[in-house]
Write a protein that holds these residues in place. Structure first.
Motif, PDB file in Angstrom:
ATOM      1  N   ALA A   1     -10.868  15.205  -6.793  1.00 64.48           N
ATOM      2  CA  ALA A   1     -11.150  14.286  -6.358  1.00 64.48           C
ATOM      3  C   ALA A   1      -9.478  14.114  -6.394  1.00 64.48           C
ATOM      4  CB  ALA A   1     -11.209  13.054  -7.737  1.00 64.48           C
ATOM      5  N   TYR A   2      -9.386  13.299  -4.988  1.00 66.33           N
ATOM      6  CA  TYR A   2      -8.335  12.834  -4.225  1.00 66.33           C
ATOM      7  C   TYR A   2      -8.142  10.996  -4.474  1.00 66.33           C
ATOM      8  CZ  TYR A   2      -4.136  11.575  -1.145  1.00 66.33           C
ATOM      9  OH  TYR A   2      -2.730  10.826  -0.564  1.00 66.33           O
ATOM     10  N   PHE A   3      -6.304  10.275  -5.092  1.00 68.24           N
ATOM     11  CA  PHE A   3      -6.804   9.443  -5.349  1.00 68.24           C
ATOM     12  C   PHE A   3      -5.905   8.353  -4.346  1.00 68.24           C
ATOM     13  CE2 PHE A   3      -9.106  10.087  -8.665  1.00 68.24           C
ATOM     14  CZ  PHE A   3     -10.405   8.666  -8.877  1.00 68.24           C
ATOM     15  N   SER A   4      -6.213   8.578  -3.107  1.00 73.68           N
ATOM     16  CA  SER A   4      -5.189   7.950  -2.164  1.00 73.68           C
ATOM     17  C   SER A   4      -4.589   6.347  -2.627  1.00 73.68           C
ATOM     18  CB  SER A   4      -6.078   8.264  -0.603  1.00 73.68           C
ATOM     19  OG  SER A   4      -4.841   7.823   0.348  1.00 73.68           O
ATOM     20  N   GLY A   5      -4.218   5.793  -1.647  1.00 70.18           N
ATOM     21  CA  GLY A   5      -3.418   4.983  -2.128  1.00 70.18           C
ATOM     22  C   GLY A   5      -4.210   3.893  -0.677  1.00 70.18           C
ATOM     23  N   ASP A   6      -3.367   2.878  -0.344  1.00 71.91           N
ATOM     24  CA  ASP A   6      -3.945   1.788   1.043  1.00 71.91           C
ATOM     25  C   ASP A   6      -4.989   2.428   2.467  1.00 71.91           C
ATOM     26  OD1 ASP A   6      -4.181  -0.077   2.710  1.00 71.91           O
ATOM     27  OD2 ASP A   6      -2.229  -1.524   2.503  1.00 71.91           O
ATOM     28  N   ARG A   7      -5.699   2.774   2.638  1.00 78.18           N
ATOM     29  CA  ARG A   7      -6.717   2.985   3.199  1.00 78.18           C
ATOM     30  C   ARG A   7      -5.867   2.782   5.297  1.00 78.18           C
ATOM     31  NH1 ARG A   7     -11.609   3.302   3.366  1.00 78.18           N
ATOM     32  NH2 ARG A   7     -12.582   2.981   1.203  1.00 78.18           N
ATOM     33  N   ASP A   8      -5.509   1.381   4.744  1.00 80.62           N
ATOM     34  CA  ASP A   8      -5.118   0.808   6.790  1.00 80.62           C
ATOM     35  C   ASP A   8      -3.726   1.562   6.514  1.00 80.62           C
ATOM     36  OD1 ASP A   8      -6.945  -0.974   6.338  1.00 80.62           O
ATOM     37  OD2 ASP A   8      -6.004  -2.825   6.189  1.00 80.62           O
ATOM     38  N   LEU A   9      -2.996   2.467   5.995  1.00 78.36           N
ATOM     39  CA  LEU A   9      -2.158   2.996   6.350  1.00 78.36           C
ATOM     40  C   LEU A   9      -2.189   4.351   6.847  1.00 78.36           C
ATOM     41  CD1 LEU A   9       0.647   1.992   2.754  1.00 78.36           C
ATOM     42  CD2 LEU A   9       0.583   0.882   5.019  1.00 78.36           C
ATOM     43  N   ASP A  10      -0.925   4.406   7.630  1.00 84.27           N
ATOM     44  CA  ASP A  10      -1.470   5.844   8.292  1.00 84.27           C
ATOM     45  C   ASP A  10      -1.468   7.055   7.566  1.00 84.27           C
ATOM     46  OD1 ASP A  10      -1.904   4.581  10.619  1.00 84.27           O
ATOM     47  OD2 ASP A  10      -0.667   5.774  12.093  1.00 84.27           O
ATOM     48  N   TYR A  11      -0.057   6.828   6.860  1.00 85.88           N
ATOM     49  CA  TYR A  11       0.384   8.404   5.958  1.00 85.88           C
ATOM     50  C   TYR A  11      -0.755   8.512   4.944  1.00 85.88           C
ATOM     51  CZ  TYR A  11       2.473   5.434   2.251  1.00 85.88           C
ATOM     52  OH  TYR A  11       2.394   4.698   0.944  1.00 85.88           O
ATOM     53  N   SER A  12      -1.688   7.458   4.914  1.00 86.81           N
ATOM     54  CA  SER A  12      -2.623   7.218   3.135  1.00 86.81           C
ATOM     55  C   SER A  12      -3.704   8.563   3.892  1.00 86.81           C
ATOM     56  CB  SER A  12      -2.980   6.459   3.052  1.00 86.81           C
ATOM     57  OG  SER A  12      -2.153   5.547   2.320  1.00 86.81           O
ATOM     58  N   LYS A  13      -4.338   7.623   5.658  1.00 87.68           N
ATOM     59  CA  LYS A  13      -5.320   8.319   5.852  1.00 87.68           C
ATOM     60  C   LYS A  13      -4.965   9.639   6.508  1.00 87.68           C
ATOM     61  CE  LYS A  13      -5.223   5.251   9.115  1.00 87.68           C
ATOM     62  NZ  LYS A  13      -6.072   4.826  10.669  1.00 87.68           N
ATOM     63  N   MET A  14      -3.974  10.420   6.265  1.00 85.71           N
ATOM     64  CA  MET A  14      -3.520  11.113   7.715  1.00 85.71           C
ATOM     65  C   MET A  14      -3.464  12.621   6.196  1.00 85.71           C
ATOM     66  SD  MET A  14      -0.746  10.942  10.252  1.00 85.71           S
ATOM     67  CE  MET A  14       0.180  10.004   9.422  1.00 85.71           C
ATOM     68  N   ARG A  15      -3.094  12.010   5.016  1.00 87.71           N
ATOM     69  CA  ARG A  15      -3.684  12.734   4.217  1.00 87.71           C
ATOM     70  C   ARG A  15      -4.916  12.795   3.464  1.00 87.71           C
ATOM     71  NH1 ARG A  15       1.387  10.426   0.346  1.00 87.71           N
ATOM     72  NH2 ARG A  15       3.220  11.196   2.012  1.00 87.71           N
TER      73      ARG A  15
ATOM     74  N   SER B 136     -15.264  17.586  -3.641  1.00 87.71           N
ATOM     75  CA  SER B 136     -15.091  16.694  -3.560  1.00 87.71           C
ATOM     76  C   SER B 136     -14.733  15.719  -3.521  1.00 87.71           C
ATOM     77  CB  SER B 136     -13.996  17.821  -2.368  1.00 87.71           C
ATOM     78  OG  SER B 136     -14.655  16.972  -1.265  1.00 87.71           O
ATOM     79  N   ALA B 137     -13.938  14.683  -3.120  1.00 88.22           N
ATOM     80  CA  ALA B 137     -14.234  12.847  -3.504  1.00 88.22           C
ATOM     81  C   ALA B 137     -13.041  12.262  -2.765  1.00 88.22           C
ATOM     82  CB  ALA B 137     -14.749  12.580  -4.085  1.00 88.22           C
ATOM     83  N   VAL B 138     -12.286  11.372  -2.137  1.00 80.90           N
ATOM     84  CA  VAL B 138     -11.344  10.743  -2.058  1.00 80.90           C
ATOM     85  C   VAL B 138     -11.633   9.418  -2.214  1.00 80.90           C
ATOM     86  CG1 VAL B 138      -9.978   9.611  -0.407  1.00 80.90           C
ATOM     87  CG2 VAL B 138     -10.837  11.756   0.072  1.00 80.90           C
ATOM     88  N   SER B 139     -11.158   8.398  -3.100  1.00 82.69           N
ATOM     89  CA  SER B 139     -11.220   7.172  -3.660  1.00 82.69           C
ATOM     90  C   SER B 139      -9.822   6.572  -3.782  1.00 82.69           C
ATOM     91  CB  SER B 139     -11.159   7.159  -5.025  1.00 82.69           C
ATOM     92  OG  SER B 139     -11.727   6.264  -5.383  1.00 82.69           O
ATOM     93  N   TYR B 140      -9.682   4.604  -2.865  1.00 79.80           N
ATOM     94  CA  TYR B 140      -9.225   4.472  -1.899  1.00 79.80           C
ATOM     95  C   TYR B 140      -8.384   3.295  -4.039  1.00 79.80           C
ATOM     96  CZ  TYR B 140      -8.787   6.191   2.136  1.00 79.80           C
ATOM     97  OH  TYR B 140      -8.540   6.892   3.389  1.00 79.80           O
ATOM     98  N   THR B 141      -7.117   2.584  -4.192  1.00 77.18           N
ATOM     99  CA  THR B 141      -7.129   2.532  -5.252  1.00 77.18           C
ATOM    100  C   THR B 141      -6.175   1.489  -4.862  1.00 77.18           C
ATOM    101  OG1 THR B 141      -4.899   4.197  -5.513  1.00 77.18           O
ATOM    102  CG2 THR B 141      -7.102   4.564  -6.042  1.00 77.18           C
ATOM    103  N   ASN B 142      -5.295   1.153  -3.628  1.00 74.04           N
ATOM    104  CA  ASN B 142      -4.533   0.134  -3.153  1.00 74.04           C
ATOM    105  C   ASN B 142      -3.229   0.249  -3.880  1.00 74.04           C
ATOM    106  OD1 ASN B 142      -3.600  -1.353  -0.813  1.00 74.04           O
ATOM    107  ND2 ASN B 142      -3.867  -3.346  -2.455  1.00 74.04           N
ATOM    108  N   PHE B 143      -2.790   1.894  -4.095  1.00 73.66           N
ATOM    109  CA  PHE B 143      -1.881   2.399  -5.371  1.00 73.66           C
ATOM    110  C   PHE B 143      -1.687   1.259  -6.733  1.00 73.66           C
ATOM    111  CE2 PHE B 143      -0.137   2.613  -1.099  1.00 73.66           C
ATOM    112  CZ  PHE B 143      -0.296   4.262  -0.940  1.00 73.66           C
TER     113      PHE B 143
END
Length: 369
Positions: A195-209, A225-232
């Motif tokens: 599982a991948y815990f990303s940051g802000d879905r509006d940030l380009d680098y978060s989306k690219m990762r 596999s799963a992606v979850s956005y956390t807003n940091f």
């Protein structure tokens, strides 16, 4: 003989330096400002004499004569509290300052609480001619900042990117290649439910990762596999991590976009693994307990936090200070009138393997589940 109080307090001028060397004041001005028109030998002589006599630039007068403020603006849109927990950003700012100060520039740092506030700050700075240029971070989808700064005629460079409109030159880091290194390592140690815990879905680098993670999940034929956005939000990341471990198909590895989320989740998993009702995902057939029953953990950012935890956290290491220096140098080129455009990809990060993806002895330990 001692100088009188009036003479002792008299400021050394460029004329004094010129008289000392027997050359024109114009030549001295060109030399101290590193302008063409005088030889390198003359520049060295002038700078040595200026230092010997105690001359220093008067930036107020320099700004009036050159229409420059000798100031670079930096306006990250985030709360001050969040910035204090971001080791990468703090070291990045230190690198900016180090490089800019060598050229006599200072940083005007003004964090904004929103994108709209950031845009208002740029308009105000343009109106008051407050800065010579700005450094942008955190490119967003449909980001209005490059176009606004172009309209305001404020030179800017972007840390990250690239800017789709190519209005702002940028320096970026190879996030896709970095994600590949992480997944390759996790698969090598037998982890195929990730599982991948990303940051802000509006940030380009978060989306690219996140996009790279999804694409590479297919390449490595992951079982889950799963992606979850956390807003940091570290607490949100920790809560979601524990929730996933309580499910039927618990991940055996987690990747976090920064080290604070990784450390908070590690602590939450430790508490969960030692409670009376241990989730199935944290149980071992041979009765082993913490930390042997933990999933593998990787952070996309490295700092002292990753080495201060137990187990220490495997992390992506790059030099944010060097990144800041290079971004500052790119801006200096723009301010010097050099033609600069497009995106440059720099700083190939490396994966530092630590206890969170090994058996605690520096040896890779494959998952048995």
């Amino acid at each position: 003989m001692h100088q009188s109080g009036a003479n002792a307090s008299k400021r050394v001028s460029l004329k004094d330096v010129a008289d000392e060397l027997g050359i024109s004041q114009t030549a001295v001005s060109f030399a101290v400002n590193d302008k063409p028109g005088v030889s390198e030998k003359t520049k060295r002589k002038v700078k040595a004499a200026a230092e010997r006599l105690g001359w220093s630039p008067v930036y107020a007068a320099q700004a009036l004569s050159s229409s420059r403020t000798m100031t670079v603006g930096f306006v990250p849109s985030r709360s001050g509290g969040n910035l204090q927990t971001e080791s990468f950003m703090l070291h990045f700012m230190a690198g900016l300052h180090d490089s800019l100060s060598r050229k006599g520039y200072g940083i005007l740092y003004r964090p904004a609480q929103s994108l709209q506030e950031e845009l208002s700050i740029y308009r105000d700075w343009s109106k008051r001619k407050r800065v010579d240029g700005v450094v942008l971070v955190d490119l967003r989808s449909q980001d209005p900042r490059p176009e606004l700064l172009n309209e305001l005629d404020i030179p800017a460079v972007l840390a990250g990117g690239p800017d789709p409109g190519d209005l702002v030159p940028s320096l970026s880091i190879d996030d896709s290649g970095t994600m590949d290194k992480i997944l390759c390592h996790l698969v090598d140690v037998g982890r195929t439910r990730i599982a991948y815990f990303s940051g802000d879905r509006d940030l380009d680098y978060s989306k690219m990762r996140a996009a790279a993670f999804n694409e590479l999940s297919t390449k490595y034929a992951l079982e889950f596999s799963a992606v979850s956005y956390t807003n940091f939000d570290s607490e949100a990341a920790a809560a979601q991590t524990c929730s996933m471990m309580s499910g039927k198909f618990a991940p055996n590895a987690f990747i976090y976009e920064n080290e604070t989320m990784a450390a908070a989740s590690l602590r939450a998993l430790e508490r969960l693994s030692l409670c009376d009702d241990v989730p199935a995902g944290l149980q071992n057939d041979d009765g082993r307990t913490f930390p042997d029953n933990l999933p593998a953990i990787v952070s996309f950012e490295d700092s002292f936090i990753c080495t201060a935890t137990y187990p220490s956290i495997t992390a992506v290491h790059r030099d944010p200070g060097e990144y800041g220096k290079r971004v500052a140098k790119l801006l200096m080129k723009r301010l010097a009138g050099e033609s600069v455009s497009g995106n440059r990809r720099i700083l190939q990060p490396k994966l530092v393997v630590r206890e969170s993806t090994t058996n605690g002895k520096g040896e890779v330990a494959a998952d048995k589940s």
